[in-house]
Design an enzyme around this catalytic site. Structure first.
Site, short mmCIF file in Angstrom:
data_model
loop_
_atom_site.label_atom_id
_atom_site.label_comp_id
_atom_site.label_asym_id
_atom_site.label_seq_id
_atom_site.Cartn_x
_atom_site.Cartn_y
_atom_site.Cartn_z
N ARG A 33 0.84 -1.22 0.00
CA ARG A 33 0.00 0.00 0.00
C ARG A 33 0.87 1.26 0.00
NH1 ARG A 33 -2.84 -3.75 -0.97
NH2 ARG A 33 -4.27 -4.78 0.45
N GLU A 175 -13.79 -15.15 9.08
CA GLU A 175 -13.70 -14.56 7.74
C GLU A 175 -13.32 -15.59 6.69
OE1 GLU A 175 -10.92 -11.27 7.33
OE2 GLU A 175 -11.46 -10.95 5.25
N LYS A 217 -17.58 -12.50 8.61
CA LYS A 217 -17.04 -11.53 7.65
C LYS A 217 -16.86 -12.24 6.30
CE LYS A 217 -13.14 -8.41 6.82
NZ LYS A 217 -12.24 -7.44 7.42
N SER A 259 -14.21 -6.01 1.52
CA SER A 259 -14.41 -5.39 0.21
C SER A 259 -13.71 -6.17 -0.90
CB SER A 259 -13.99 -3.92 0.21
OG SER A 259 -12.66 -3.75 0.63
N GLY A 260 -12.63 -6.85 -0.59
CA GLY A 260 -12.05 -7.85 -1.49
C GLY A 260 -11.44 -7.36 -2.79
N GLY A 261 -11.29 -6.06 -2.95
CA GLY A 261 -10.74 -5.55 -4.22
C GLY A 261 -11.77 -4.81 -5.05
N ARG A 290 -9.35 -2.08 2.16
CA ARG A 290 -9.04 -1.23 1.00
C ARG A 290 -10.13 -0.21 0.70
NH1 ARG A 290 -7.48 -6.44 -2.38
NH2 ARG A 290 -8.70 -7.32 -0.68
C1 5MM Z 1 -6.47 -5.15 5.88
O1 5MM Z 1 -6.09 -6.30 5.14
C2 5MM Z 1 -6.16 -7.58 5.77
C3 5MM Z 1 -5.12 -8.47 5.18
O2 5MM Z 1 -3.92 -8.27 5.71
P1 5MM Z 1 -2.75 -9.35 5.36
O3 5MM Z 1 -2.98 -9.81 3.94
O4 5MM Z 1 -1.53 -8.52 5.48
O5 5MM Z 1 -2.85 -10.43 6.36
C4 5MM Z 1 -7.42 -8.34 5.37
O6 5MM Z 1 -7.56 -9.54 6.09
C5 5MM Z 1 -8.63 -7.54 5.55
O7 5MM Z 1 -8.91 -7.40 6.92
C6 5MM Z 1 -9.83 -8.18 4.86
O8 5MM Z 1 -9.47 -8.93 3.73
C7 5MM Z 1 -10.74 -7.08 4.41
O9 5MM Z 1 -10.01 -6.18 3.64
P2 5MM Z 1 -10.56 -5.73 2.23
O10 5MM Z 1 -9.47 -4.84 1.69
O11 5MM Z 1 -10.79 -6.97 1.43
O12 5MM Z 1 -11.84 -4.98 2.54
#
Ligand code: 5MM
Length: 338
Positions: A33, A175, A217, A259-261, A290
């Site tokens: 990031r 999750e 989640k 949000s997953g991308g 993200r």
């Molecule tokens: C914030 O990103 C988390 C992942 O961190 P690492 O890959 O470094 O372990 C991730 O688990 C996040 O909490 C979830 O996937 C939700 O994030 P998004 O970006 O998908 O909303």
């Protein structure tokens, strides 16, 4: 296990009009990031970045919980205040990511199983002392190749993690993420997500996890990013709600999507479409990484003179998603802010 207290925390995490900030990027992910905005990945930059988000006044109105990485839960702000205290002072619940990541699943080409169970009981005791009241464990699935072995191994790990969390007074966020990075159709995403959720709840049952004291989640049911045919907003909402109704018992207090991308606005529009005009057995909200942080990261760019602008960008996304969590978001609200 104090189920009443776990249920109280879980309900606070999905309070009406609020959602969760996923700020649990491990050092490798935050580097990606920061690379994108040309910021050096140092401990003080990571601290400064997270500190300004946690100090944003909008936290009080729209953020119910914050997921932290091990480094952050132990970190202090520039003035010496523990970051956990700043989060708690905003009214949000501090949480911690406890998995140690997805590792290759033996003899299952390209599939993964998430690890981190060794020593987890002791780690939960430590995190509870540090102020964490919920935790997160993420399992990932490639919908173009998912096998029962992968789904079952991850479901068992999620269930063992969730039971250990509850034993130690911590609400587990479970999750299971069917990834959206491939060329699969929305139908495939739907079928794999349903399979994953059914197996996950089966294993949670076997592990004696109290559904009233957990949060789910999941991914939304979307087309793979590389699929030529992309499902629209209403189709995503319909399919996601249909699968959740089939798989998630009403005893679960809330569902907070990743949000997953998806783009910022897509993630907001999808959540809004699921909530608008529906009465559902659980609260549906966000737990975005993200989709909450891309805008503030861009506005900040590592410069202290940009902090106010970056906090405004974060506040805007938090407000938009807070509105979506009650079905009151409208696309015009995005334009007004631009
Ligand atoms: C914030 O990103 C988390 C992942 O961190 P690492 O890959 O470094 O372990 C991730 O688990 C996040 O909490 C979830 O996937 C939700 O994030 P998004 O970006 O998908 O909303």
């Amino acid at each position: 296990m104090d189920l009443k207290e776990l249920n109280r925390i879980a309900n606070a995490m999905v309070a009406k009009g609020k959602g969760i900030l996923a700020a649990d990027e491990s050092s490798g992910t935050i580097k990606k990031r920061f690379d994108a905005i040309d910021v050096e990945n140092t401990e003080s930059n990571r601290r400064d970045y997270r500190e300004f988000m946690f100090r944003t006044p909008a936290m009080r109105d729209y953020i119910s919980g914050v997921i932290l990485f091990d480094e952050t839960i132990r970190q202090k702000a520039a003035d010496g205040t523990p970051l956990v205290e700043i989060i708690a002072a905003s009214g949000a619940v501090p949480g911690i990511k406890v998995d140690t990541g997805a590792k290759p699943l033996a003899l299952c080409d390209g599939e993964t199983v998430t690890e981190g169970l060794d020593g987890l009981r002791e780690r939960f005791q430590d995190y509870h002392e540090l102020g964490a009241r919920f935790a997160k464990w993420r399992a990932t699935y490639d919908p173009t190749k998912t096998s029962y072995n992968c789904i079952n191994a991850n479901a068992q790990a999620l269930a063992r993690y969730a039971a250990l969390a509850q034993e130690n007074g911590i609400v587990p966020i479970v999750e299971p993420e069917v990834l959206m990075d491939y060329d699969n159709t929305v139908e495939t995403c739907e079928a794999v997500t349903e399979w994953v959720l059914k197996e996950t709840f089966q294993q949670l049952y076997y592990a004696n996890v109290a559904l009233e004291g957990m949060i789910l989640k999941p991914n939304m049911i979307v087309s793979g990013k590389k699929c030529a045919k992309q499902a629209g907003i209403d189709e995503v909402a319909e399919r996601t709600v249909k699968v959740l109704k089939r798989c998630v018992p009403g005893a679960v207090p809330g569902i907070a999507f990743l949000s997953g991308g998806q783009s910022d606005e897509e993630a907001t529009a999808h959540l809004n479409a699921m909530n608008a005009g529906r009465t559902l057995p659980w609260h549906l909200t966000f737990s975005y990484g993200r989709a909450l942080q891309a805008a503030p990261q861009k506005a900040w760019g590592g410069k202290s003179e940009n902090v106010a602008k970056a906090q405004a960008a974060f506040a805007h996304r938090a407000r938009m998603n807070g509105l979506a969590a009650t079905g009151q978001w409208k696309p015009e609200l995005e334009k007004q802010a631009a």
